[in-house]
Design an enzyme around this catalytic site. Structure first.
Site, PDB file in Angstrom:
ATOM      1  N   ASP A 108      -6.113  -0.432  -0.877  1.00  9.60           N
ATOM      2  CA  ASP A 108      -6.841  -1.377  -1.709  1.00  9.60           C
ATOM      3  C   ASP A 108      -8.039  -2.012  -1.014  1.00  9.60           C
ATOM      4  O   ASP A 108      -8.229  -1.876   0.193  1.00  9.60           O
ATOM      5  CB  ASP A 108      -5.891  -2.495  -2.138  1.00  9.60           C
ATOM      6  CG  ASP A 108      -5.555  -3.440  -0.994  1.00  9.60           C
ATOM      7  OD1 ASP A 108      -5.732  -4.659  -1.161  1.00  9.60           O
ATOM      8  OD2 ASP A 108      -5.118  -2.970   0.080  1.00  9.60           O
ATOM      9  N   GLU A 134       4.414   4.428   5.679  1.00  7.74           N
ATOM     10  CA  GLU A 134       3.215   3.598   5.726  1.00  7.74           C
ATOM     11  C   GLU A 134       2.076   4.332   5.022  1.00  7.74           C
ATOM     12  O   GLU A 134       2.023   5.566   5.051  1.00  7.74           O
ATOM     13  CB  GLU A 134       2.882   3.327   7.199  1.00  7.74           C
ATOM     14  CG  GLU A 134       1.703   2.451   7.468  1.00  7.74           C
ATOM     15  CD  GLU A 134       1.855   1.016   6.971  1.00  7.74           C
ATOM     16  OE1 GLU A 134       1.787   0.821   5.740  1.00  7.74           O
ATOM     17  OE2 GLU A 134       1.987   0.112   7.793  1.00  7.74           O
ATOM     18  N   ASP A 135       1.169   3.577   4.401  1.00  2.56           N
ATOM     19  CA  ASP A 135       0.027   4.213   3.742  1.00  2.56           C
ATOM     20  C   ASP A 135      -0.984   4.708   4.766  1.00  2.56           C
ATOM     21  O   ASP A 135      -1.507   5.795   4.657  1.00  2.56           O
ATOM     22  CB  ASP A 135      -0.631   3.288   2.713  1.00  2.56           C
ATOM     23  CG  ASP A 135      -1.069   1.943   3.279  1.00  2.56           C
ATOM     24  OD1 ASP A 135      -0.770   1.619   4.450  1.00  2.56           O
ATOM     25  OD2 ASP A 135      -1.715   1.181   2.522  1.00  2.56           O
ATOM     26  N   GLY A 160       0.765  -1.240   0.000  1.00  2.00           N
ATOM     27  CA  GLY A 160       0.000   0.000   0.000  1.00  2.00           C
ATOM     28  C   GLY A 160       0.791   1.281   0.000  1.00  2.00           C
ATOM     29  O   GLY A 160       0.382   2.267  -0.603  1.00  2.00           O
ATOM     30  N   ARG A 185      -5.649   0.081  -5.972  1.00  3.00           N
ATOM     31  CA  ARG A 185      -4.403   0.751  -5.562  1.00  3.00           C
ATOM     32  C   ARG A 185      -3.962   1.806  -6.575  1.00  3.00           C
ATOM     33  O   ARG A 185      -3.313   2.779  -6.221  1.00  3.00           O
ATOM     34  CB  ARG A 185      -3.270  -0.258  -5.415  1.00  3.00           C
ATOM     35  CG  ARG A 185      -3.396  -1.184  -4.249  1.00  3.00           C
ATOM     36  CD  ARG A 185      -2.099  -1.979  -4.075  1.00  3.00           C
ATOM     37  NE  ARG A 185      -2.241  -3.125  -3.227  1.00  3.00           N
ATOM     38  CZ  ARG A 185      -2.211  -3.094  -1.893  1.00  3.00           C
ATOM     39  NH1 ARG A 185      -2.082  -1.947  -1.269  1.00  3.00           N
ATOM     40  NH2 ARG A 185      -2.333  -4.210  -1.202  1.00  3.00           N
ATOM     41  N   LYS A 199      -5.720   7.364  11.408  1.00  2.34           N
ATOM     42  CA  LYS A 199      -7.046   7.276  12.025  1.00  2.34           C
ATOM     43  C   LYS A 199      -6.877   7.180  13.543  1.00  2.34           C
ATOM     44  O   LYS A 199      -6.870   6.086  14.110  1.00  2.34           O
ATOM     45  CB  LYS A 199      -7.780   6.023  11.548  1.00  2.34           C
ATOM     46  CG  LYS A 199      -8.163   5.991  10.097  1.00  2.34           C
ATOM     47  CD  LYS A 199      -8.929   4.706   9.814  1.00  2.34           C
ATOM     48  CE  LYS A 199      -9.260   4.515   8.373  1.00  2.34           C
ATOM     49  NZ  LYS A 199      -9.977   3.251   8.126  1.00  2.34           N
ATOM     50  N   ASP A 237      -3.998   2.843  11.417  1.00  7.28           N
ATOM     51  CA  ASP A 237      -5.333   2.850  12.029  1.00  7.28           C
ATOM     52  C   ASP A 237      -5.285   2.179  13.400  1.00  7.28           C
ATOM     53  O   ASP A 237      -5.145   2.838  14.405  1.00  7.28           O
ATOM     54  CB  ASP A 237      -6.416   2.312  11.101  1.00  7.28           C
ATOM     55  CG  ASP A 237      -6.057   1.014  10.403  1.00  7.28           C
ATOM     56  OD1 ASP A 237      -5.203   0.270  10.889  1.00  7.28           O
ATOM     57  OD2 ASP A 237      -6.661   0.739   9.358  1.00  7.28           O
ATOM     58  N   PHE A 241     -13.552   3.382   5.728  1.00  7.88           N
ATOM     59  CA  PHE A 241     -12.768   2.527   4.838  1.00  7.88           C
ATOM     60  C   PHE A 241     -12.531   3.275   3.541  1.00  7.88           C
ATOM     61  O   PHE A 241     -13.475   3.761   2.915  1.00  7.88           O
ATOM     62  CB  PHE A 241     -13.467   1.191   4.564  1.00  7.88           C
ATOM     63  CG  PHE A 241     -12.615   0.273   3.751  1.00  7.88           C
ATOM     64  CD1 PHE A 241     -11.575  -0.429   4.337  1.00  7.88           C
ATOM     65  CD2 PHE A 241     -12.812   0.144   2.384  1.00  7.88           C
ATOM     66  CE1 PHE A 241     -10.750  -1.250   3.580  1.00  7.88           C
ATOM     67  CE2 PHE A 241     -12.004  -0.679   1.618  1.00  7.88           C
ATOM     68  CZ  PHE A 241     -10.968  -1.377   2.225  1.00  7.88           C
ATOM     69  N   ILE A 242     -11.272   3.369   3.139  1.00  4.81           N
ATOM     70  CA  ILE A 242     -10.911   4.133   1.959  1.00  4.81           C
ATOM     71  C   ILE A 242     -10.049   3.294   1.018  1.00  4.81           C
ATOM     72  O   ILE A 242      -9.425   2.321   1.437  1.00  4.81           O
ATOM     73  CB  ILE A 242     -10.173   5.422   2.339  1.00  4.81           C
ATOM     74  CG1 ILE A 242      -9.022   5.091   3.272  1.00  4.81           C
ATOM     75  CG2 ILE A 242     -11.097   6.424   2.951  1.00  4.81           C
ATOM     76  CD1 ILE A 242      -8.187   6.248   3.639  1.00  4.81           C
TER      77      ILE A 242
END
Length: 181
Positions: free
Chosen positions: A163, A103-104, A49, A169, A135, A107, A156-157
């Site tokens: 993804d 990191e993408d 990601g 992605r 988050k 959360d 959720f994105i």
């Protein structure tokens, strides 16, 4: 930017534009450049990601730096499994290095907490975390990224590296499930 996209029966709508992402990454690159003055950091990209974000962030860093990759997995579908699996380990010596984990999204904090714990055993000079998305409401472990692109609520994105079961992605923008925006 598409008005909406559909994956696995879920419809998503635009949430953060590529222009907003690019502008924020430039700001983050400038901040990391200033903070790492006189150092040669190792950017550690968490695959899959974070790849688009890491690439752009790395290109916006002004100075000498290296990049390496690890691959971890903790998601299935739209939710975290709670277990972090290492699929591709670090093969770079980080003893005495200044490491910036890229990191993408942070959360629950499970993945980044596990990675930081693992890296500390390899004697780096420092570890910092740069994440495109954060988050804070979802955190289950005491993790605080050093560089945050966007702080977002518990939604959720997908897109720009994020993804749904390996899909989406390659979207240039970030999308959220329709009705939760």
């Amino acid at each position: 930017m598409k008005d909406e996209v559909t994956y696995r029966g879920l419809t998503f709508v635009p949430y953060i534009t590529r222009e907003e992402i690019d502008a924020r990454i430039k700001e983050m690159g400038a901040q990391i450049t200033a903070d790492a003055a006189g150092k040669m950091p190792l950017f550690l990209c968490v695959l899959n990601g974070a790849f688009p974000f890491a690439s752009e962030l790395f290109m916006n860093f002004e100075g000498n730096a290296e990049i390496a990759f690890v691959r971890l997995q903790s998601y299935e579908g739209t939710s975290t499994t709670g277990n972090v699996k290492e699929l591709l380990g670090l093969n770079t010596d980080i003893d005495g290095r200044h490491v910036i984990i890229v990191e993408d999204i942070v959360d629950t904090g499970n993945t980044i907490h596990r990675l930081i714990s693992d890296l500390k055993t390899k004697n780096p000079a420092s570890i910092k975390v740069a994440t495109l998305l954060f988050k804070p409401e979802a955190l289950q472990l005491p993790v605080k990224p050093d560089y945050v692109g966007f702080e977002i609520p518990q939604k959720f994105i997908i897109g720009f590296g994020l993804d749904l079961d390996g899909l989406a992605r390659n979207l240039n923008d970030i999308y959220v499930i329709k009705g939760t925006d």
